[in-house]
Scaffold this motif. Structure first.
Motif, short mmCIF file in Angstrom:
data_model
loop_
_atom_site.label_atom_id
_atom_site.label_comp_id
_atom_site.label_asym_id
_atom_site.label_seq_id
_atom_site.Cartn_x
_atom_site.Cartn_y
_atom_site.Cartn_z
N GLU A 49 0.80 -1.22 0.00
CA GLU A 49 0.00 0.00 0.00
C GLU A 49 0.83 1.27 0.00
O GLU A 49 0.30 2.36 -0.15
N ARG A 50 2.16 1.15 0.20
CA ARG A 50 2.99 2.35 0.29
C ARG A 50 4.43 2.06 -0.06
O ARG A 50 4.87 0.92 0.02
N MET A 51 5.13 3.11 -0.43
CA MET A 51 6.58 3.02 -0.58
C MET A 51 7.17 3.85 0.56
O MET A 51 6.70 4.94 0.86
N THR A 52 8.17 3.27 1.21
CA THR A 52 8.81 3.94 2.33
C THR A 52 10.22 4.32 1.91
O THR A 52 10.99 3.46 1.47
N VAL A 53 10.54 5.59 2.04
CA VAL A 53 11.86 6.08 1.67
C VAL A 53 12.58 6.55 2.94
O VAL A 53 11.99 7.21 3.79
N GLU A 54 13.82 6.12 3.07
CA GLU A 54 14.66 6.50 4.21
C GLU A 54 15.87 7.26 3.67
O GLU A 54 16.57 6.77 2.79
N PRO A 93 1.89 6.80 0.41
CA PRO A 93 0.85 5.88 -0.07
C PRO A 93 0.89 5.74 -1.59
O PRO A 93 1.15 6.71 -2.29
N LEU A 94 0.64 4.55 -2.09
CA LEU A 94 0.66 4.32 -3.54
C LEU A 94 -0.50 5.01 -4.25
O LEU A 94 -0.46 5.19 -5.46
#
Length: 194
Positions: A49-54, A93-94
């Motif tokens: 449901e989402r892409m997480t960027v660090e 969120p995508l």
């Protein structure tokens, strides 16, 4: 008297149109260049449901981080305004934040801007991609309950903050749901078309 009123009206109209232009998100129209300075690594985790960027910066960072096109909306999932620090995480969120979808492939651009208000040379942007279009595998767990798992290809590309998201300067990719971009380890591909 009428001429004074007309001049006042025209001056106010001119000021309002300039204010409207100033409030536009110009990051799609400016050519800034790409930079590998100021950050140590960028990580991407692709989820259902989402892409997480660090993001880990070299020095304390107090600018803004946002998805391209969302500078003025400042929606929390699309915009981060840290006070200070060296490690930041955004969960995008995508189905929001101008994430583009092409079948099972999702992409977005994250802009790292050092000044709170202006995009300047030294700022950078990354195209983030989560591609779920590879054939899906059937995974069986220890209790023999079958579950479908998405096979994922993930990638991060360094781009000019105002350029076409397909024109990559350097990039990394992974045939998994996580990828890490380290400036000195990224592949060089000048203006590579996806």
């Amino acid at each position: 008297m009428r001429s004074i009123l007309l001049l006042t009206f025209l001056a106010n109209t001119k000021l309002m149109s300039n204010a409207e232009i100033w409030q536009q998100d110009l990051s799609k129209d400016m050519q800034i260049g790409t930079s590998t300075d100021g950050y140590d690594r960028v990580g991407l985790r692709c989820g259902a449901e989402r892409m997480t960027v660090e993001l880990k910066t070299t020095d304390d960072f107090s600018g803004v981080i946002y998805t391209q096109g969302n500078f003025y909306s400042r929606e929390p999932s699309c915009f981060l305004d840290p006070v200070r620090g060296r490690s930041f995480t955004m969960s995008i969120p995508l189905n929001k934040c101008d994430t583009e979808r092409n079948g099972d492939k999702y992409s977005n651009i994250v802009v790292i801007q050092h000044d709170d208000e202006l995009l300047t040379p030294g700022d950078t942007a990354f195209t983030l991609e989560c591609d779920f279009s590879r054939p899906r595998d059937l995974t069986v767990s220890a209790d023999l309950n079958g579950s479908k798992k998405r096979s994922t290809k993930s990638s991060i590309a360094l781009i000019d903050p105002g350029s076409d998201r397909r024109k990559r300067s350097t990039y990394v990719e992974s045939y998994g749901d996580e990828v890490i971009f380290v400036p000195k380890q990224a592949y060089r591909k000048a203006n590579d078309e996806l």
